[in-house]
Design a protein around this motif. Structure first.
Motif, short mmCIF file in Angstrom:
data_model
loop_
_atom_site.label_atom_id
_atom_site.label_comp_id
_atom_site.label_asym_id
_atom_site.label_seq_id
_atom_site.Cartn_x
_atom_site.Cartn_y
_atom_site.Cartn_z
N ARG A 201 0.83 -1.21 0.00
CA ARG A 201 0.00 0.00 0.00
C ARG A 201 0.87 1.26 0.00
N THR A 202 0.24 2.40 -0.36
CA THR A 202 0.94 3.66 -0.26
C THR A 202 1.18 3.99 1.22
N LEU A 203 2.26 4.67 1.48
CA LEU A 203 2.57 5.05 2.86
C LEU A 203 2.39 6.55 3.08
N SER A 204 1.97 7.26 2.05
CA SER A 204 1.90 8.71 2.15
C SER A 204 0.87 9.20 3.15
N ASP A 205 -0.14 8.38 3.44
CA ASP A 205 -1.15 8.78 4.42
C ASP A 205 -0.84 8.25 5.81
N ILE A 206 0.30 7.55 5.96
CA ILE A 206 0.68 6.96 7.25
C ILE A 206 1.82 7.74 7.88
N VAL A 207 2.84 8.03 7.09
CA VAL A 207 4.05 8.67 7.62
C VAL A 207 3.86 10.18 7.72
N SER A 208 4.71 10.80 8.51
CA SER A 208 4.72 12.25 8.62
C SER A 208 6.17 12.73 8.58
N LYS A 209 6.34 14.00 8.41
CA LYS A 209 7.67 14.59 8.30
C LYS A 209 8.51 14.31 9.54
N GLU A 210 7.85 14.29 10.69
CA GLU A 210 8.54 14.09 11.96
C GLU A 210 9.14 12.69 12.10
N ASP A 211 8.72 11.74 11.25
CA ASP A 211 9.23 10.37 11.34
C ASP A 211 10.61 10.22 10.70
#
Length: 428
Positions: A164-174
């Motif tokens: 799956r795409t991870l763009s809706d899971i990860v954030s800049k802070e990760d």
């Protein structure tokens, strides 16, 4: 039942008495509800008949389009399939259901003047339906393109952490970003191996930043962990991780690309929703834009970041009003339906003149069978009452071996009286 039989018989004294007998028998036996169906006198000419079937196919496609646009409110489809503006002037503001329109049918003299030649009236109706059909094709094509683009994006949000795409899971802070020496990797760890990962990830390679791992999301099979290390040991770390059944997920955090993807999903959701409602999807700040995932993925460590498996319906704020496509479908379905019933009336007129001759003198009646089980008995009553109109046809109904000279239709399509079927089960 949403089924109607539109019949006609000559208007002389003998046949008007036959109609009365039919009304008496069908009423006493509770076979059907009967009403007069008024058709004006036209200038006698004989147009083609193909528009009748064309009109039915068009309104069925339009009804199905309403179903597709109202996918989240399919239980309300029928109440949006109306024949508004089709009755008397004082009733034009009311919501007229299809059955009421048919049972209270009145010819629209303003739209289709009866003083015009019959061919001109048919031409007006045919052009009206043709224009609606052309518009329907272009509007539904645009809507289907929108749906396809949205579905393609939604597919990227389905599946497990491997696909799956991870763009809706990860954030800049990760991530550690803009570093010449350090890089943050994403590693998928099976759930039974969480403890092993925590104990060994720092020693899988040299130059791994201690205590840099964090579980940011998980599904039913495993978790997505971050780990930060020096760029020059990436290949070594991947090899050692693979030996331990830890999978490094190829991912590069590109804030502009992630923003673009989220905005594209939001725009498509809004555009699709606007075709049904004027108030589009209002996504909460910071929320994921991917609706109804098949595999639930739960982000961790950020309370403001909602679960990716959260339903879009839970995230949207819906308002009142209808979108342009639904509004167009409702208005033009009504117009097409009204035109179709007028075409039915025309066909009864033409067939009655052909059957019963000139001068024009016939009475049309609309029968609504009470239930399916009544139709056989109702047909027997009609054939008995009107068999004198065509003894050969009446006999052929009882004896399929009897042929009707000069008639190309099958026997079951032909009766001693003029008959047309109207079926309002448009969604079946």
């Amino acid at each position: 039942m949403s089924e109607f039989w539109l019949i006609s018989a000559p208007g002389d004294k003998e046949n008007l008495q036959a109609l009365e007998r039919m009304n008496t028998v069908t009423s006493k036996s509770n076979l059907s509800y009967n009403t007069k169906f008024t058709i004006p006198d036209f200038k006698v000419q004989f147009p083609g008949e193909e528009e009748g079937g064309h009109g039915l196919g068009l309104i069925r496609r339009m009804a199905q389009s309403v179903v597709e646009v109202m996918e989240d409110a399919k239980g309300k489809v029928q109440e949006n399939l109306l024949a508004n503006g089709g009755l008397k002037e004082k009733m034009k503001c009311l919501k007229i259901d299809l059955t009421s329109f048919v049972t209270h049918f009145e010819w629209d003299m303003a739209k289709y003047p009866a003083k015009q030649p019959l061919v001109s009236v048919v031409d007006t109706l045919a052009k009206q339906l043709a224009q609606i059909e052309t518009d329907l094709k272009s509007r539904t094509a645009a809507y289907n393109t929108l749906k396809t683009n949205l579905e393609n994006l939604e597919k990227k949000s389905m599946g497990n952490l491997f696909t799956r795409t991870l763009s809706d899971i990860v954030s800049k802070e990760d991530f550690v970003l803009d570093s010449e020496y350090l890089i943050t990797l994403l590693v998928i760890v099976p759930k039974p191996s969480y403890v092993q990962w925590q104990k060994t990830y720092e020693s899988l390679s040299d130059m791994v930043v201690p205590r840099s791992t964090k579980l940011i999301a998980e599904d039913k099979e495993g978790g997505l962990f971050t780990v930060t290390l020096f760029r020059k040991v990436i290949d070594d770390f991947k090899t050692k991780a693979k030996e331990k059944k830890f999978t490094v997920r190829e991912f590069y955090y590109d804030e502009k690309e992630i923003k673009r993807e989220r905005e594209e999903m939001t725009r498509l959701l809004s555009d699709k929703k606007q075709q049904y409602q004027t108030s589009c999807v209002a996504l909460k700040k910071g929320s994921s834009t991917f609706p109804d995932h098949k595999v639930k993925v739960t982000p961790l460590g950020n309370p403001d970041r909602p679960a990716a498996g959260q339903s879009d319906r839970e995230r949207e704020s819906e308002g009142e009003g209808e979108g342009p496509l639904l509004r167009w479908l409702k208005v033009n379905f009504s117009e097409a339906f009204i035109a179709w019933i007028h075409i039915k009336a025309l066909r009864v007129f033409v067939e009655s003149v052909l059957r019963y001759g000139l001068p024009v003198n016939f009475q049309a009646v609309l029968l609504q069978p009470h239930k399916k089980s009544c139709t056989k008995r109702l047909r027997e009553v009609l054939n008995s009452v009107f068999r004198h109109l065509d003894e050969v046809a009446a006999a052929s109904i009882l004896d399929a071996s009897v042929e009707i000279p000069g008639l190309q239709l099958s026997n079951q399509d032909y009766f001693p009286y003029v008959y047309f079927h109207i079926d309002l089960s448009l969604l079946d």
